[in-house]
Design an enzyme around this catalytic site. Structure first.
Site, PDB file in Angstrom:
ATOM      1  N   GLY A 167       0.829  -1.215   0.079  1.00 53.94           N
ATOM      2  CA  GLY A 167       0.038  -0.407  -0.197  1.00 53.94           C
ATOM      3  C   GLY A 167       0.951   1.636  -0.376  1.00 53.94           C
TER       4      GLY A 167
ATOM      5  N   ILE B  69       7.830  -7.678  13.568  1.00 48.35           N
ATOM      6  CA  ILE B  69       7.681  -8.393  14.439  1.00 48.35           C
ATOM      7  C   ILE B  69       9.446  -8.231  14.021  1.00 48.35           C
ATOM      8  CG2 ILE B  69       5.715  -9.668  14.940  1.00 48.35           C
ATOM      9  CD1 ILE B  69       7.498 -11.506  12.877  1.00 48.35           C
ATOM     10  N   ASP B  70       9.878  -7.167  13.409  1.00 55.22           N
ATOM     11  CA  ASP B  70      12.016  -7.613  13.073  1.00 55.22           C
ATOM     12  C   ASP B  70      12.550  -7.153  14.087  1.00 55.22           C
ATOM     13  OD1 ASP B  70      10.418  -9.338  11.005  1.00 55.22           O
ATOM     14  OD2 ASP B  70      10.573  -7.114  10.099  1.00 55.22           O
TER      15      ASP B  70
ATOM     16  N   GLY C 126      12.902 -11.827   9.894  1.00 56.18           N
ATOM     17  CA  GLY C 126      13.818 -11.335  10.455  1.00 56.18           C
ATOM     18  C   GLY C 126      13.830 -10.031   9.798  1.00 56.18           C
ATOM     19  N   ARG C 127      13.836 -10.146   8.141  1.00 55.59           N
ATOM     20  CA  ARG C 127      14.460  -9.800   6.608  1.00 55.59           C
ATOM     21  C   ARG C 127      16.106  -9.304   7.406  1.00 55.59           C
ATOM     22  NH1 ARG C 127       9.860  -7.372   4.166  1.00 55.59           N
ATOM     23  NH2 ARG C 127       8.557  -6.919   5.313  1.00 55.59           N
TER      24      ARG C 127
ATOM     25  N   ARG D  72      17.258 -31.527   9.525  1.00 58.34           N
ATOM     26  CA  ARG D  72      16.083 -31.478   9.153  1.00 58.34           C
ATOM     27  C   ARG D  72      15.846 -30.152   9.352  1.00 58.34           C
ATOM     28  NH1 ARG D  72      15.635 -35.884   8.255  1.00 58.34           N
ATOM     29  NH2 ARG D  72      14.145 -37.174   8.182  1.00 58.34           N
TER      30      ARG D  72
ATOM     31  N   LEU E 183       3.649 -18.287  11.918  1.00 60.97           N
ATOM     32  CA  LEU E 183       3.357 -18.511  13.383  1.00 60.97           C
ATOM     33  C   LEU E 183       3.745 -17.285  13.670  1.00 60.97           C
ATOM     34  CD1 LEU E 183       3.666 -22.108  12.955  1.00 60.97           C
ATOM     35  CD2 LEU E 183       1.486 -21.149  13.160  1.00 60.97           C
ATOM     36  N   GLN E 184       4.563 -16.571  12.817  1.00 55.75           N
ATOM     37  CA  GLN E 184       5.382 -15.867  14.225  1.00 55.75           C
ATOM     38  C   GLN E 184       5.002 -14.554  14.570  1.00 55.75           C
ATOM     39  OE1 GLN E 184      10.077 -15.786  13.769  1.00 55.75           O
ATOM     40  NE2 GLN E 184       9.163 -16.468  12.114  1.00 55.75           N
ATOM     41  N   ARG E 185       3.987 -14.360  12.888  1.00 58.24           N
ATOM     42  CA  ARG E 185       3.354 -12.956  13.050  1.00 58.24           C
ATOM     43  C   ARG E 185       2.007 -13.098  14.251  1.00 58.24           C
ATOM     44  NH1 ARG E 185       4.878 -10.697   8.405  1.00 58.24           N
ATOM     45  NH2 ARG E 185       2.850 -10.500   7.495  1.00 58.24           N
TER      46      ARG E 185
END
Ligand code: F6P
Length: 361
Positions: A76, A139-140, A183-184, A277, A284-286
């Site tokens: 946006g 979140i980052d 976290g970019r 693995r 899910l973190q957000r």
């Protein structure tokens, strides 16, 4: 102050609704002010039915709810909006239309809850006279000038729980379990969750790693009797001399989408003879309910943003410094993105307790 608007831009983060609730309550209780919610980020100013009145009844019960009741739009950007014209997709600047929309509504303040992109647009709109006030969301935790953004604590808790769960299965199967976290370009989630979740290797964008050093750590542990290892890797981490891994390239609308480094690390580990693995924790973190810390921080930010609006503190952002709510120029917040510092106590502590960042043997 008679009318204020609120919008939530960029990706969602736990705590957005808590900010909206606190802002609406403060605006009505303290300033007897009307509040309008702008739907789907800045897009609400352009869309029919994009603006809704927000009263006490609208914010009842939303404190523990994840997401945003206003909807978010992470494409946006008012300066680059994608539309179809003559059957073709084109990018246009709609910032003037947004300014007109704000004037039409006669808003005395516009609270913009967003990360770096949304806050940058808020600052640019402020140069066109928009009475914008930023609230740092992501979140980052990568916004400058504030110790913490809301949403970060919730993401950390989810990531830590994931690491705890991976521990038990890693130990049972004698495997190296890799967890890729968001976290970019900032490694805060991975660093802090890695410490809290007892990761053996933490890979973050700020510290390029060598694949051999990851194996050295896994081998060292195996030699000492721990036949399993936990590797927390940030989506933006990269090997020394190498590049970040993207699952999709970017364009003028979308930023490039990071993803895949966890898989690359797990594949390398397997090639070296250790079963591995990978889990990508992703959104899910957000999602879901904010932690107590985020609810409280978001509430403090929401109320403070309205108080700042009443003082006419436009083109500024509420921030947390030394545990206290303050405000700083938006320009300062977006000037230098926050990154993990290599001399940060958390990095030193992790090294002290034997965590490998993959940069040293
Ligand atoms: O900025 C928040 C964030 O969750 C990043 O950690 C992640 O790289 C990105 O957004 C994912 O964006 P999207 O929801 O567009 O996939």
């Amino acid at each position: 102050m008679k009318k204020i608007g609120i919008l939530t831009g960029g990706g969602d983060a736990p705590g957005l609704n808590a900010v909206i609730r606190a802002a609406v309550k403060t605006a009505i209780n303290v300033y007897d002010c009307q509040v309008f919610g702008i739907k789907n980020g800045y897009d609400g100013f352009l869309d029919q039915d994009g603006i809704i009145p927000l009263g006490m009844a609208d914010v009842r019960g939303i404190l523990p709810r994840g997401g945003t009741i206003l909807g978010a739009a992470n494409r946006g950007n008012p300066y680059a909006r994608k539309i179809i014209r003559d059957g073709k997709e084109v990018t246009i600047d709609v910032s003037d239309e947004i300014v007109k929309g704000i004037k039409r509504l006669e808003l005395d303040a516009l609270l913009v809850l967003g990360g770096d992109g949304t806050l940058r647009s808020a600052h640019e709109l402020a140069q066109k006279g928009v009475p914008a006030i930023g609230v740092p969301k992501t979140i980052d935790n990568d916004i400058g000038g504030t110790e913490i953004t809301f949403g970060f604590d919730t993401a950390l808790n989810i990531a830590t729980e994931a690491l705890d769960r991976l521990h038990t299965t890693a130990e049972s199967h004698h495997r190296a379990m890799v967890l890729e976290l968001m976290g970019r370009d900032a490694g805060f989630i991975t660093l802090q969750a890695g410490i809290s979740g007892g990761a053996d290797v933490i890979l973050i964008p700020e510290i390029p790693f060598k694949f051999e050093n990851i194996i050295a750590k896994i081998r060292e542990r195996a030699d000492k009797g721990s036949k399993f290892s936990i590797i927390a890797v940030s989506e933006g981490a990269k090997p020394e001399g190498g590049t970040q891994v993207f699952s999709r390239i970017g364009d003028e609308i979308y930023v490039p989408r990071l993803g895949g480094i966890g898989q690359a690390v797990a594949e390398y580990i397997e090639k070296q003879g250790f079963e591995s693995r990978v889990t990508v924790l992703g959104h899910l973190q957000r999602g879901g309910t904010p932690t107590s810390f985020d609810r409280s921080l978001a509430t403090r930010y929401g109320a403070a943003a309205v108080r700042l609006a009443a003082r006419g503190g436009f083109d500024r952002m509420v921030a947390l410094q030394s545990g206290k709510i303050t405000d700083i120029p938006l320009e300062e917040a977006i000037a230098i993105p926050k990154r993990v510092q290599l001399d940060d106590d958390a990095v030193i502590t992790a090294r002290n307790i034997g965590v490998s960042f993959g940069d040293e043997e």
